[in-house]
Scaffold this motif. Sequence first.
Motif, PDB file in Angstrom:
ATOM      1  N   GLN A   1       0.861  -1.178   0.000  1.00 15.25           N
ATOM      2  CA  GLN A   1       0.000   0.000   0.000  1.00 15.25           C
ATOM      3  C   GLN A   1       0.898   1.230   0.000  1.00 15.25           C
ATOM      4  OE1 GLN A   1      -3.909   1.877   2.273  1.00 15.25           O
ATOM      5  NE2 GLN A   1      -2.672   0.402   3.351  1.00 15.25           N
TER       6      GLN A   1
ATOM      7  N   HIS B   1      -4.647   4.414   3.928  1.00 11.91           N
ATOM      8  CA  HIS B   1      -3.711   5.540   3.793  1.00 11.91           C
ATOM      9  C   HIS B   1      -4.350   6.773   3.144  1.00 11.91           C
ATOM     10  CE1 HIS B   1       0.053   2.701   3.816  1.00 11.91           C
ATOM     11  NE2 HIS B   1      -0.634   2.670   4.935  1.00 11.91           N
TER      12      HIS B   1
ATOM     13  N   ASP C   1       3.406   0.775   3.141  1.00 10.83           N
ATOM     14  CA  ASP C   1       3.352  -0.541   3.781  1.00 10.83           C
ATOM     15  C   ASP C   1       4.280  -1.485   3.037  1.00 10.83           C
ATOM     16  OD1 ASP C   1       1.432   0.290   5.569  1.00 10.83           O
ATOM     17  OD2 ASP C   1      -0.251  -0.646   4.515  1.00 10.83           O
TER      18      ASP C   1
ATOM     19  N   HIS D   1       3.180  -6.692   8.110  1.00 10.09           N
ATOM     20  CA  HIS D   1       3.849  -5.669   7.297  1.00 10.09           C
ATOM     21  C   HIS D   1       4.492  -4.625   8.199  1.00 10.09           C
ATOM     22  CE1 HIS D   1       0.150  -3.394   8.180  1.00 10.09           C
ATOM     23  NE2 HIS D   1       0.755  -2.298   7.740  1.00 10.09           N
TER      24      HIS D   1
ATOM     25  N   HIS E   1       4.553  -0.582   8.494  1.00  8.90           N
ATOM     26  CA  HIS E   1       3.964   0.704   8.072  1.00  8.90           C
ATOM     27  C   HIS E   1       5.004   1.772   8.398  1.00  8.90           C
ATOM     28  CE1 HIS E   1       0.575   3.701   7.818  1.00  8.90           C
ATOM     29  NE2 HIS E   1       1.241   4.317   8.788  1.00  8.90           N
TER      30      HIS E   1
END
Length: 270
Positions: free
Chosen positions: A127, A135, A142, A229, A231
């Motif tokens: 992302q 977002h 991400d 993930h 961020h």
Amino acid sequence: MKSVIFWMLGLLTVSTFAQENFKVYYEETDNGYTIYADNGEFCPVSVEIDFKIENLTSSIGDIKIIEVPEQTTKFYIADLTVVDRKKAIRLGFSVRYNHGNHLQKSYDTDYAYHLPFKKGTEHMVTQGYNGKISHANEYALDFRMPVGTPIYASRDGKVVLVEQSFNKTCTDADCAKFNNYILVYHSDGTFAEYTHIKKDSAKVQPGDVIKKGQHIGYSGNVGWSTGPHLHFIVFLQRFNDRETLPTKFLVGNGKQLTRLEEKKRYNKSY
Ligand SMILES: [Zn+2]
């Protein structure tokens, strides 16, 4: 003898960190009062002060936002001077504060960030900026990576906060309060946050000076997260929110500097 009526001396605060590390207070002087601040945080803190005074004049007039340097005690804010000693005084103030310089507009827009993972590995940006999942209106990235992947600092800085106590995951935005993260302050006044790290996985602590490429912790899937993930955001802190900023990363062999795009894989061989 001064006749003083105090009002509103309780502190109205807006902050994202433990408030025992920052306080505003006053001391009596021959002519009135002096206002000071203590900042035990590992970065500057901006304080917005709103005086409620009668029969006193403020040495800073209408100035409301003041930056208090990191790790300082008894930082001078203002003098309040009695106008007429025969009359009653009213002294009160409310404050709110948060990390960073809230008046700052410019920063190093050309900084070459390092990819936040190990040399010789490759990860996909699942992302990107303004991504539809979570977002919106945010310059956030991400990086998909299995839980326990080592995270490396993207830039030199000083660690301000580490939250690594949570272990809960859920896909509701309310779960952001369970995010684990490492918050880092950079020399140009920006911050980076490495978010969703694994419980008790940080290898740094508040106050640590870190170098880009330094192993700082392990990725996780904690807080508001739809899968394992990292961020990553860079931002300027404001009182109520964060102004996230677009950044460029060195990719491949480290010779090319680029904005990272959603659904693309990036390898780090530097
Ligand atoms: Zn994200």
